[in-house]
Motif scaffolding. Structure first.
Motif, PDB file in Angstrom:
ATOM      1  N   ARG A  24      36.450  19.468  37.488  1.00  0.00           N
ATOM      2  CA  ARG A  24      37.322  20.459  38.145  1.00  0.00           C
ATOM      3  C   ARG A  24      38.738  20.385  37.596  1.00  0.00           C
ATOM      4  O   ARG A  24      39.375  21.409  37.350  1.00  0.00           O
ATOM      5  N   PHE A  25      39.213  19.159  37.412  1.00  0.00           N
ATOM      6  CA  PHE A  25      40.567  18.966  36.892  1.00  0.00           C
ATOM      7  C   PHE A  25      40.675  19.517  35.475  1.00  0.00           C
ATOM      8  O   PHE A  25      41.621  20.240  35.141  1.00  0.00           O
ATOM      9  N   VAL A  26      39.699  19.186  34.641  1.00  0.00           N
ATOM     10  CA  VAL A  26      39.706  19.634  33.238  1.00  0.00           C
ATOM     11  C   VAL A  26      39.599  21.159  33.168  1.00  0.00           C
ATOM     12  O   VAL A  26      40.271  21.789  32.345  1.00  0.00           O
ATOM     13  N   ASN A  27      38.788  21.761  34.048  1.00  0.00           N
ATOM     14  CA  ASN A  27      38.659  23.220  34.064  1.00  0.00           C
ATOM     15  C   ASN A  27      39.993  23.884  34.398  1.00  0.00           C
ATOM     16  O   ASN A  27      40.324  24.936  33.851  1.00  0.00           O
ATOM     17  N   ASP A  28      40.750  23.290  35.301  1.00  0.00           N
ATOM     18  CA  ASP A  28      42.056  23.845  35.648  1.00  0.00           C
ATOM     19  C   ASP A  28      43.080  23.624  34.542  1.00  0.00           C
ATOM     20  O   ASP A  28      43.990  24.427  34.362  1.00  0.00           O
ATOM     21  N   MET A  29      42.941  22.522  33.816  1.00  0.00           N
ATOM     22  CA  MET A  29      43.895  22.193  32.755  1.00  0.00           C
ATOM     23  C   MET A  29      43.623  22.987  31.473  1.00  0.00           C
ATOM     24  O   MET A  29      44.537  23.240  30.687  1.00  0.00           O
ATOM     25  N   MET A  30      42.378  23.398  31.304  1.00  0.00           N
ATOM     26  CA  MET A  30      41.948  24.076  30.086  1.00  0.00           C
ATOM     27  C   MET A  30      42.698  25.391  29.855  1.00  0.00           C
ATOM     28  O   MET A  30      42.978  26.134  30.795  1.00  0.00           O
ATOM     29  N   GLN A  31      43.042  25.637  28.594  1.00  0.00           N
ATOM     30  CA  GLN A  31      43.664  26.896  28.216  1.00  0.00           C
ATOM     31  C   GLN A  31      42.861  27.558  27.109  1.00  0.00           C
ATOM     32  O   GLN A  31      42.379  26.884  26.197  1.00  0.00           O
ATOM     33  N   HIS A  32      42.720  28.859  27.193  1.00  0.00           N
ATOM     34  CA  HIS A  32      42.027  29.674  26.173  1.00  0.00           C
ATOM     35  C   HIS A  32      40.580  29.230  25.958  1.00  0.00           C
ATOM     36  O   HIS A  32      40.060  29.323  24.839  1.00  0.00           O
ATOM     37  N   GLY A  33      39.930  28.700  26.987  1.00  0.00           N
ATOM     38  CA  GLY A  33      38.522  28.318  26.894  1.00  0.00           C
ATOM     39  C   GLY A  33      38.244  27.087  26.065  1.00  0.00           C
ATOM     40  O   GLY A  33      37.095  26.822  25.712  1.00  0.00           O
ATOM     41  N   LYS A  34      39.267  26.295  25.763  1.00  0.00           N
ATOM     42  CA  LYS A  34      39.085  25.116  24.913  1.00  0.00           C
ATOM     43  C   LYS A  34      38.848  23.882  25.786  1.00  0.00           C
ATOM     44  O   LYS A  34      39.735  23.075  26.028  1.00  0.00           O
ATOM     45  N   TYR A  39      39.269  18.057  27.722  1.00  0.00           N
ATOM     46  CA  TYR A  39      38.649  16.751  27.991  1.00  0.00           C
ATOM     47  C   TYR A  39      39.355  15.657  27.204  1.00  0.00           C
ATOM     48  O   TYR A  39      39.632  14.576  27.728  1.00  0.00           O
ATOM     49  N   GLN A  40      39.647  15.936  25.935  1.00  0.00           N
ATOM     50  CA  GLN A  40      40.288  14.931  25.075  1.00  0.00           C
ATOM     51  C   GLN A  40      41.673  14.569  25.612  1.00  0.00           C
ATOM     52  O   GLN A  40      42.040  13.396  25.649  1.00  0.00           O
ATOM     53  N   ILE A  41      42.431  15.578  26.044  1.00  0.00           N
ATOM     54  CA  ILE A  41      43.759  15.330  26.618  1.00  0.00           C
ATOM     55  C   ILE A  41      43.636  14.455  27.863  1.00  0.00           C
ATOM     56  O   ILE A  41      44.379  13.490  28.029  1.00  0.00           O
ATOM     57  N   PHE A  42      42.669  14.779  28.731  1.00  0.00           N
ATOM     58  CA  PHE A  42      42.494  14.024  29.971  1.00  0.00           C
ATOM     59  C   PHE A  42      42.110  12.570  29.690  1.00  0.00           C
ATOM     60  O   PHE A  42      42.693  11.647  30.266  1.00  0.00           O
ATOM     61  N   TYR A  43      41.135  12.381  28.800  1.00  0.00           N
ATOM     62  CA  TYR A  43      40.693  11.011  28.491  1.00  0.00           C
ATOM     63  C   TYR A  43      41.805  10.209  27.815  1.00  0.00           C
ATOM     64  O   TYR A  43      41.979   9.019  28.092  1.00  0.00           O
ATOM     65  N   ASP A  44      42.578  10.865  26.930  1.00  0.00           N
ATOM     66  CA  ASP A  44      43.709  10.185  26.292  1.00  0.00           C
ATOM     67  C   ASP A  44      44.758   9.792  27.327  1.00  0.00           C
ATOM     68  O   ASP A  44      45.326   8.697  27.263  1.00  0.00           O
ATOM     69  N   ALA A  45      44.998  10.682  28.282  1.00  0.00           N
ATOM     70  CA  ALA A  45      45.969  10.387  29.339  1.00  0.00           C
ATOM     71  C   ALA A  45      45.525   9.178  30.158  1.00  0.00           C
ATOM     72  O   ALA A  45      46.336   8.306  30.486  1.00  0.00           O
ATOM     73  N   LEU A  46      44.228   9.110  30.468  1.00  0.00           N
ATOM     74  CA  LEU A  46      43.723   7.961  31.225  1.00  0.00           C
ATOM     75  C   LEU A  46      43.829   6.667  30.415  1.00  0.00           C
ATOM     76  O   LEU A  46      44.110   5.601  30.976  1.00  0.00           O
ATOM     77  N   ASP A  47      43.623   6.767  29.094  1.00  0.00           N
ATOM     78  CA  ASP A  47      43.791   5.582  28.235  1.00  0.00           C
ATOM     79  C   ASP A  47      45.244   5.112  28.242  1.00  0.00           C
ATOM     80  O   ASP A  47      45.519   3.908  28.288  1.00  0.00           O
ATOM     81  N   ILE A  48      46.175   6.068  28.202  1.00  0.00           N
ATOM     82  CA  ILE A  48      47.610   5.735  28.234  1.00  0.00           C
ATOM     83  C   ILE A  48      47.960   5.073  29.565  1.00  0.00           C
ATOM     84  O   ILE A  48      48.684   4.076  29.603  1.00  0.00           O
ATOM     85  N   VAL A  49      47.433   5.619  30.665  1.00  0.00           N
ATOM     86  CA  VAL A  49      47.678   5.044  31.991  1.00  0.00           C
ATOM     87  C   VAL A  49      47.138   3.613  32.039  1.00  0.00           C
ATOM     88  O   VAL A  49      47.785   2.706  32.567  1.00  0.00           O
ATOM     89  N   ASP A  50      45.951   3.426  31.453  1.00  0.00           N
ATOM     90  CA  ASP A  50      45.327   2.101  31.429  1.00  0.00           C
ATOM     91  C   ASP A  50      46.178   1.097  30.659  1.00  0.00           C
ATOM     92  O   ASP A  50      46.346  -0.052  31.079  1.00  0.00           O
ATOM     93  N   SER A  51      46.737   1.544  29.525  1.00  0.00           N
ATOM     94  CA  SER A  51      47.548   0.626  28.711  1.00  0.00           C
ATOM     95  C   SER A  51      48.905   0.335  29.357  1.00  0.00           C
ATOM     96  O   SER A  51      49.417  -0.777  29.255  1.00  0.00           O
ATOM     97  N   ARG A  52      49.486   1.327  30.037  1.00  0.00           N
ATOM     98  CA  ARG A  52      50.804   1.136  30.660  1.00  0.00           C
ATOM     99  C   ARG A  52      50.732   0.297  31.924  1.00  0.00           C
ATOM    100  O   ARG A  52      51.618  -0.486  32.201  1.00  0.00           O
ATOM    101  N   MET A  53      49.686   0.526  32.711  1.00  0.00           N
ATOM    102  CA  MET A  53      49.561  -0.206  33.978  1.00  0.00           C
ATOM    103  C   MET A  53      48.590  -1.364  33.785  1.00  0.00           C
ATOM    104  O   MET A  53      47.395  -1.156  33.650  1.00  0.00           O
ATOM    105  N   LYS A  54      49.113  -2.547  33.790  1.00  0.00           N
ATOM    106  CA  LYS A  54      48.263  -3.727  33.625  1.00  0.00           C
ATOM    107  C   LYS A  54      47.716  -4.144  34.983  1.00  0.00           C
ATOM    108  O   LYS A  54      47.901  -5.264  35.445  1.00  0.00           O
ATOM    109  N   ASN A  55      47.067  -3.208  35.659  1.00  0.00           N
ATOM    110  CA  ASN A  55      46.512  -3.444  36.982  1.00  0.00           C
ATOM    111  C   ASN A  55      45.011  -3.692  36.822  1.00  0.00           C
ATOM    112  O   ASN A  55      44.242  -2.771  36.597  1.00  0.00           O
ATOM    113  N   ASP A  56      44.603  -4.947  36.930  1.00  0.00           N
ATOM    114  CA  ASP A  56      43.215  -5.303  36.635  1.00  0.00           C
ATOM    115  C   ASP A  56      42.227  -4.815  37.697  1.00  0.00           C
ATOM    116  O   ASP A  56      41.086  -4.506  37.381  1.00  0.00           O
ATOM    117  N   GLU A  57      42.676  -4.780  38.964  1.00  0.00           N
ATOM    118  CA  GLU A  57      41.726  -4.426  40.019  1.00  0.00           C
ATOM    119  C   GLU A  57      41.435  -2.925  40.089  1.00  0.00           C
ATOM    120  O   GLU A  57      40.436  -2.523  40.654  1.00  0.00           O
TER     121      GLU A  57
END
Length: 158
Positions: A24-34, A39-57
């Motif tokens: 649902r989130f990706v569908n709302d974020m998508m532009q021009h049917g891409k 998906y790539q932007i979302f997954y990259d963003a989650l990877d960045i969040v993972d690297s910035r926040m050293k929260n193991d739990e």
């Protein structure tokens, strides 16, 4: 109503996390049917969040879900015209709309942010929302404040 209600579309879960909310989130974020790009932007963003926040739990997906939960409004104001005057009437939001509003706010304020890529901006906004700050959280607070200020007109709800 003359017409019947439109059928609810079935949303398939995303390939990586197997979660419908991500789609649902990706569908709302998508532009021009891409969708692949979204998906790539979302997954990259989650990877960045993972690297910035050293929260193991907490995983990055849990951080994102908590951020969405933090910016989800409970009430909103709707304009009602009563006897020639327009009133801002506070109303509770139904659950599907709550999710839609929070997703749209997160994407809107991520796009407004300054940063290099959309993934960076989205990651920054997710982190801000997780920490109860940022534009999307401020929008929720403003909505609640406006509903509280117009509580006197709640009896116009119907």
């Amino acid at each position: 109503m003359r017409k019947s209600k439109p059928k609810k579309r079935i949303i398939l879960p995303d390939p990586k996390f197997n979660d419908v909310l991500v789609t649902r989130f990706v569908n709302d974020m998508m532009q021009h049917g891409k969708k692949t790009v979204a998906y790539q932007i979302f997954y990259d963003a989650l990877d960045i969040v993972d690297s910035r926040m050293k929260n193991d739990e907490l995983s990055s997906l849990d951080v994102w879900k908590k951020a969405l939960e933090n910016i989800t409004p409970a009430v909103e104001v709707k304009s009602r015209r009563v006897g020639g005057a327009t009133f801002q009437v506070p109303m509770e939001i139904r659950p599907e709309r709550k999710v839609a509003v929070s997703i749209k706010n997160l994407i809107l304020f991520a796009r407004k942010r300054s940063g290099k890529s959309m993934a960076d901006k989205l990651a920054a906004e997710i982190q801000a929302a997780f920490n109860n700050e940022g534009g999307a959280y401020k929008r929720k607070e403003d909505t609640h404040r406006m509903a509280e200020a117009n509580r006197a007109f709640a009896h116009f709800r119907f």
